[in-house]
Design an enzyme around this catalytic site. Structure first.
Site, PDB file in Angstrom:
ATOM      1  N   ARG A  83      -0.718   2.640 -11.477  1.00 26.48           N
ATOM      2  CA  ARG A  83       0.440   2.001 -10.619  1.00 26.48           C
ATOM      3  C   ARG A  83       1.932   2.745 -10.914  1.00 26.48           C
ATOM      4  O   ARG A  83       2.097   3.135 -12.111  1.00 26.48           O
ATOM      5  CB  ARG A  83       0.683   0.345 -11.016  1.00 26.48           C
ATOM      6  CG  ARG A  83      -0.639  -0.344 -11.006  1.00 26.48           C
ATOM      7  CD  ARG A  83      -1.005  -0.686  -9.405  1.00 26.48           C
ATOM      8  NE  ARG A  83      -2.026  -1.420  -9.146  1.00 26.48           N
ATOM      9  CZ  ARG A  83      -3.286  -0.815  -9.147  1.00 26.48           C
ATOM     10  NH1 ARG A  83      -3.521   0.392  -9.169  1.00 26.48           N
ATOM     11  NH2 ARG A  83      -4.298  -1.555  -8.842  1.00 26.48           N
TER      12      ARG A  83
ATOM     13  N   CYS B 267       0.134   1.899  -5.779  1.00 22.65           N
ATOM     14  CA  CYS B 267      -0.757   2.725  -6.541  1.00 22.65           C
ATOM     15  C   CYS B 267      -0.201   4.109  -6.510  1.00 22.65           C
ATOM     16  O   CYS B 267       0.544   4.684  -5.761  1.00 22.65           O
ATOM     17  CB  CYS B 267      -2.137   2.508  -5.477  1.00 22.65           C
ATOM     18  SG  CYS B 267      -2.778   1.132  -5.547  1.00 22.65           S
TER      19      CYS B 267
ATOM     20  N   HIS C 167       0.811  -1.184  -0.043  1.00 25.85           N
ATOM     21  CA  HIS C 167       0.040   0.094   0.162  1.00 25.85           C
ATOM     22  C   HIS C 167       0.901   1.212  -0.186  1.00 25.85           C
ATOM     23  O   HIS C 167       1.860   1.372   0.689  1.00 25.85           O
ATOM     24  CB  HIS C 167      -0.902   0.095   1.122  1.00 25.85           C
ATOM     25  CG  HIS C 167      -2.220  -0.810   0.999  1.00 25.85           C
ATOM     26  ND1 HIS C 167      -3.160  -0.643   0.253  1.00 25.85           N
ATOM     27  CD2 HIS C 167      -2.474  -1.906   2.130  1.00 25.85           C
ATOM     28  CE1 HIS C 167      -4.188  -1.492   0.358  1.00 25.85           C
ATOM     29  NE2 HIS C 167      -3.928  -2.206   1.355  1.00 25.85           N
TER      30      HIS C 167
END
Length: 350
Positions: A327, A318, A249
């Site tokens: 991405r 991300c 993340h």
């Protein structure tokens, strides 16, 4: 026998003055026992003699007299009710305590009760209209929605990080304890099982690496996931050639890859396993690409700048921040493999 009384010469012949003991003038002319002063040249008529004045007697009740109102009121007829009303008016005008001003509501007659129709009409008039009710409901809805959104943002940006950091730290501690006790064996790992530690010294990142990229089992728990399933399967660090692909993340849930865009070529990236340290040097970055661009995980990843087989590492996350529309890719190339028995590599010591 008649009492003697002096004669008065002030009047015409034959006139007599007032009875003995009674002053001249008209008693009661002012209504309060005062007597008017003797005016020069006034004529005073004598009163007839009264035989009863020669002896003592019990005084009788005073005769009713006319009450004189305040200036402009004129005389008020005698009587208790009339005097009481005149006294109220006097008190109100003088501002006496408890007295109401003349013309105030206390002198007005009580209003008649409203009829049912009029009462209902006034009640309906006091009720808010449909537009007011609708505006109140919309305002309350906006306030409730705002509060819920604030709580959600607080949960996403703060609480998920707190919980994920705690879970990741616990997983790293358990992993190191298992390595020290010899409970972990190198080889194949179950999905969600931690097997290594990722060090990015420049970003002060130390995070467990777990098998698989499941959000629930791995990523949302603050760990980094290894692409190890299906078409996205990548090599392990100890493979002679291949690409070791990791996902993490960038925001929320521990956000271990939040600042990987700050890495520069040559910055170290270290993977620590039970037996070895694998040291990579950051080589290149792809700032934006499609989430479906799986070619970045190939053994010789495209757009990385690598020309042939080697031992590579790929970090994916991300972008832009707080979205998952695109991405970001960071690549590194292995420069050192060091057994743990020889101690930490220089990248982790300096």
């Amino acid at each position: 026998m008649t009492a003697l009384r002096p004669e008065r010469d002030s009047g015409p012949a034959g006139d007599q003055g007032p009875p003995y003991g009674q002053p001249y003038g008209d008693p009661g002319a002012f209504g309060d026992g005062r007597h008017e002063e003797f005016a020069p040249g006034a004529v005073y008529r004598p009163q007839p003699a009264d035989d009863e004045t020669v002896a003592l007697r019990v005084p009788g009740p005073p005769p009713e007299r006319t009450a004189v109102g305040l200036a402009g009121d004129g005389p008020v007829g005698g009587g208790r009710a009339a005097r009481r009303k005149a006294a109220k008016r006097r008190h109100g005008r003088r501002g006496a305590p408890g007295g109401a001003p003349v013309g105030s509501e206390s002198d007005e007659e009580p209003k008649a009760p409203l009829s049912r129709v009029e009462a209902r009409r006034q009640a309906r008039a006091r009720k808010p209209g449909a537009a007011v009710v609708a505006s109140r409901m919309i305002g309350e809805l906006f306030i409730t929605t705002g509060v819920l959104m604030l709580l959600f943002v607080t949960y996403q940006l703060w609480w998920t990080n707190v919980r994920a950091h705690a879970q990741a730290n616990q997983a790293a501690s358990n992993l190191q304890d298992d390595w020290a006790s010899g409970k972990r064996n190198p080889g194949t790992f179950e999905p969600g099982q931690g097997f290594a530690l990722l060090h990015i010294p420049k970003l002060d990142v130390v995070v467990p690496i777990a098998e698989g990229i499941s959000s629930k089992k791995v990523l949302d728990r603050g760990m980094v996931g290894h692409y190890a399933e299906g078409a996205l399967k990548t090599a392990m660090p100890d493979a002679r050639t291949g690409n070791f692909g990791l996902a993490g993340h960038r925001n929320t849930h521990g956000e271990p890859f939040r600042y990987i865009n700050k890495l520069q070529p040559g910055d170290p990236i270290v993977v620590e396993t039970q037996d070895e340290y694998f040291v990579y040097k950051m080589a290149s970055i792809l700032p934006v690409t499609s989430p479906s661009n799986v070619s970045v995980l190939e053994p010789v990843p495209k757009q990385s700048g690598f020309k042939g087989p080697g031992r590579y590492i790929t970090l994916t996350t991300c972008t832009p921040e707080f979205t998952s529309k695109y991405r970001m890719i960071v690549w590194g190339k292995m420069v050192e493999e060091r057994p743990r028995s020889k101690g930490k590599p220089d990248a982790l010591v300096s």
